[in-house]
Design an enzyme around this catalytic site. Structure first.
Site, PDB file in Angstrom:
ATOM      1  CB  SER A 223      -0.962  -0.050   1.192  1.00 54.74           C
ATOM      2  OG  SER A 223      -1.971   0.904   1.087  1.00 54.74           O
ATOM      3  CG  ASP A 452      -6.204  -2.785  -3.771  1.00 58.23           C
ATOM      4  OD1 ASP A 452      -6.851  -2.065  -2.972  1.00 58.23           O
ATOM      5  OD2 ASP A 452      -5.052  -3.175  -3.552  1.00 58.23           O
ATOM      6  CG  HIS A 479      -5.540  -2.543   0.394  1.00 55.10           C
ATOM      7  ND1 HIS A 479      -4.966  -2.031  -0.750  1.00 55.10           N
ATOM      8  CD2 HIS A 479      -4.925  -1.915   1.439  1.00 55.10           C
ATOM      9  CE1 HIS A 479      -4.068  -1.125  -0.418  1.00 55.10           C
ATOM     10  NE2 HIS A 479      -4.020  -1.040   0.893  1.00 55.10           N
TER      11      HIS A 479
END
Length: 509
Positions: A223, A452, A479
Site C-alpha cells: 500500500s 483492490d 487490498h
C-alpha cells in the site's frame, strides 16, 4: 492506503507461538553508500532485545521469537549534527542459509510495522532472509511519537457529525480542523512535524540497510509502503537488490485524482460485497444487489440523528458506522463480520459489530487507548502532498466523490465542503516532484489486484512501467495479497526475492 486514513494490517492477530531460532551471527555494517557526514549513523551497532516493551504487539512478537531494537537517525538530514530521533525495528531471523535482510512496511502512512516481521512466516522467504519490521519515524514505538488528541478527545471527535455542508457546519468543521492542527503542533512539536514525511523515511531506510550489513536493499512494501519503496528506488537506484511493491500508489498520480479513484474502488468493493450478501437468507441489503445502495443508505442514514445503542457506552455514530464498513471492505475475510454487523443494525438496531470494526480501523484497543495511526497519517500526508486550500475546489471534489461512491453519499451534497486539516497544517509540504534517474535500478516486482478497493489496479500497471519493472496481476477484491496464501502470487514473489527470477510476462493469478 486508507480511504482518507490508512488501514493497519492486523498481522499479529493470527500468529501462532514459535520456538526461538539459534543466535544469529553479527552482521557488520555495510560500507556501501555511506556519506561522510552520516558515518556515525550508518556505522552504529544494533542491540537486539526482547520485543516485550515495544508497543501493544510487543509481547506477542516476543513469544514468537522476534527481537526488537532501536537505532538513531538525524531528525533533519540537512543538519546531521543536530537533534536525533529513534527508529524501532523488529527482526525475525532467517531459519536457514541467509541471503540478507528483507525490510518491510505495512502501509498507511501511520501503521506500525513491527509485526510485519512475521508476514512471511512459514515460507521459503523466512528461511533465507532476516525479515525486518520498522516503525517509521514518529509512528508506533519510534520516538518521539506523533501525538495529537488524547483518547477521550478522539472518542468525542468520532461521535461528531462528519458531513454537515451547511455554512455553519462548514465553519464548525474548519474550526475543529484548525484546532486539531494546533494540537498536533503543540503536543508533537513543529520541528518533528516538519520531518516525518516520506522524504525522511526513505533516508532512514538506507541507514537501516547500512546498519544491518546489506550493501543493497531487499524490500517488501504494501500500500503506502509502495510509495516509500518507489521513492527509495528513485533516490538510491543502485542500492536495490530486490523490491516487491504490493497495492501500488502511482507516483505520478495527483492526490485528488488518487482519492477519487479510491472512492470508485470502494464502490466496486461494496457492490461485490452486496452480491456476496445477497446469497444469504436475511441479507440486510436484500436479494437484489442493484438495490443495495438504497437499502444501505436507509439503514445507516438514521444514525445521523440518533446513534445506535451498543454495549459500549459510546454507541455507534454515523461516522463510526461508515468507518466500520470501510474497514471490512478492505478484505473478503471481514465480509462475514460486516454482514452480521449490518444485520444487527437492521434487526435489533444495535451497532456493536460495526463499532468494533471502526475501532480496528481507528487503532483503539480494548482498554480504550489508541495507537497514533490517525495522527501519524495526518502528519505524513500533510507534508507529503500539497493541501487543497481553494473552497470551490473542495466543493467540486466533494461532488465528484459522492458520484464515484454513491454508497457513501449521505444526500447532503450541495457543492460545498470544508477544507480538511492539511489546509491548516503548521508546516509546509516537503516532498519534491523532481524527475529521477533510474539508471542502475534492478528489476522491481509490482503486484496489483484487479478490484483492490484502496489502490486501483491501473496504478500498479503504471508503477511497474515507471520503474521499468515486472507486474503480477491478482484477480480479486481485496487490498494487497502477497503472503496471503495465494500460491500463484507467493511463488512468483518467492522466486524473485530468493533467486532474482523476474517473470517474463505478467502472470495472472
Amino acid at each position: 492506503m486508507r480511504l482518507f486514513r490508512p488501514v493497519a494490517v492486523a498481522f499479529v492477530a493470527a500468529l501462532t507461538v514459535l520456538g526461538c531460532s539459534a543466535p544469529a551471527a553479527v552482521q557488520p555494517p555495510s560500507d556501501a553508500g555511506v556519506p561522510a557526514e552520516l558515518e556515525q549513523f550508518y556505522r552504529q551497532s544494533v542491540r537486539w532485545e526482547s520485543c516485550a516493551g515495544y508497543g501493544t504487539d510487543g509481547p506477542v512478537l516476543a513469544r514468537n521469537g522476534v527481537e526488537c531494537a532501536r537505532i538513531s537517525v538525524p531528525l533533519d538530514y540537512g543538519d546531521p549534527a543536530g537533534e536525533t530521533v529513534s527508529i524501532a525495528l523488529s527482526r525475525s531471523r532467517a531459519g536457514g542459509e541467509r541471503i540478507g535482510s528483507l525490510l518491510t512496511n505495512p502501509g498507511g502512512p501511520g501503521a506500525s510495522g513491527l509485526s510485519v516481521a512475521l508476514v512471511a512466516d512459514g515460507t521459503p522467504v523466512a528461511e533465507r532472509f532476516d525479515v525486518i519490521g520498522m516503525d517509521p519515524r514518529g509512528i508506533g514505538s519510534s520516538e518521539p511519537g506523533i501525538v495529537c488528541r488524547t483518547a477521550a478527545e478522539t472518542d468525542a471527535d468520532r461521535a461528531l457529525d462528519p458531513g454537515d455542508t451547511s455554512p455553519a457546519g462548514i465553519a464548525e468543521a474548519e474550526k475543529l480542523n484548525r484546532e486539531y492542527a494546533d494540537l498536533c503542533a503543540e503536543r508533537t512539536g513543529v520541528d518533528v512535524l516538519a520531518h516525518v514525511g516520506t522524504r525522511e523515511v526513505v533516508r532512514d531506510m538506507d541507514v537501516v540497510r547500512g546498519v544491518l550489513g546489506d550493501d543493497r536493499l531487499n524490500y517488501l512494501g504494501f500500500s503506502y509502503g509502495t510509495r516509500i519503496g518507489a521513492e527509495y528506488a528513485q533516490k538510491f537506484p543502485d542500492r536495490v537488490r530486490a523490491m516487491v511493491l504490493d497495492g501500488a500508489i502511482d507516483p505520478d498520480q495527483d492526490p485528488v485524482e488518487e482519492m477519487l479513484l479510491q472512492a470508485e474502488g470502494f464502490q466496486r468493493a461494496f457492490e461485490d460485497f452486496a452480491n456476496y450478501c445477497a446469497g444469504y437468507d436475511g441479507c440486510p441489503l436484500g436479494t437484489d444487489p442493484s438495490q443495495a445502495v438504497e437499502r444501505f443508505r436507509a439503514l445507516v442514514g438514521p444514525l445521523l440523528e440518533t446513534p445506535a445503542p451498543t454495549t459500549d457506552p459510546r454507541g455507534l455514530s454515523y461516522g463510526d458506522a461508515i468507518t466500520g464498513v470501510q474497514q471490512a471492505l478492505y478484505s473478503p475475510a471481514l465480509w462475514g463480520s460486516l454482514r452480521g454487523g449490518l444485520e444487527s443494525l437492521a434487526t435489533s438496531g444495535t451497532g456493536d459489530t460495526l463499532l468494533l470494526l471502526a475501532d480496528l480501523y481507528e487503532g483503539r484497543g480494548d482498554d480504550g487507548s489508541y495507537s497514533n495511526i490517525t495522527a501519524a497519517f495526518d502528519a505524513v500526508r500533510c507534508v507529503d502532498d500539497e493541501p487543497v486550500t481553494d473552497r470551490a475546489l473542495a466543493g467540486e471534489i466533494d461532488t465528484r466523490f459522492r458520484e464515484a461512491a454513491p454508497f457513501l453519499d449521505d444526500g447532503r451534497g450541495n457543492g460545498s465542503a470544508a477544507l480538511d486539516v492539511c489546509a491548516f497544517w503548521p508546516v509546509p509540504p516537503t516532498s519534491g516532484t523532481e524527475v529521477a534517474d533510474l539508471s542502475g535500478l534492478a528489476p522491481v516486482l509490482v503486484v496489483s489486484t484487479t478490484a483492490d478497493p484502496a489502490t486501483p489496479y491501473l496504478a500498479g500497471v503504471e508503477l511497474a512501467e515507471y520503474l521499468g519493472g515486472a507486474l503480477v496481476t491478482f484477480e480479486g477484491t481485496q487490498h494487497t495479497v502477497v503472503f496471503d496464501g495465494e500460491e500463484c502470487v507467493d511463488s512468483a514473489v518467492t522466486r524473485y526475492l530468493i533467486d532474482l527470477e523476474v517473470p517474463g510476462s505478467d502472470p495472472h493469478c
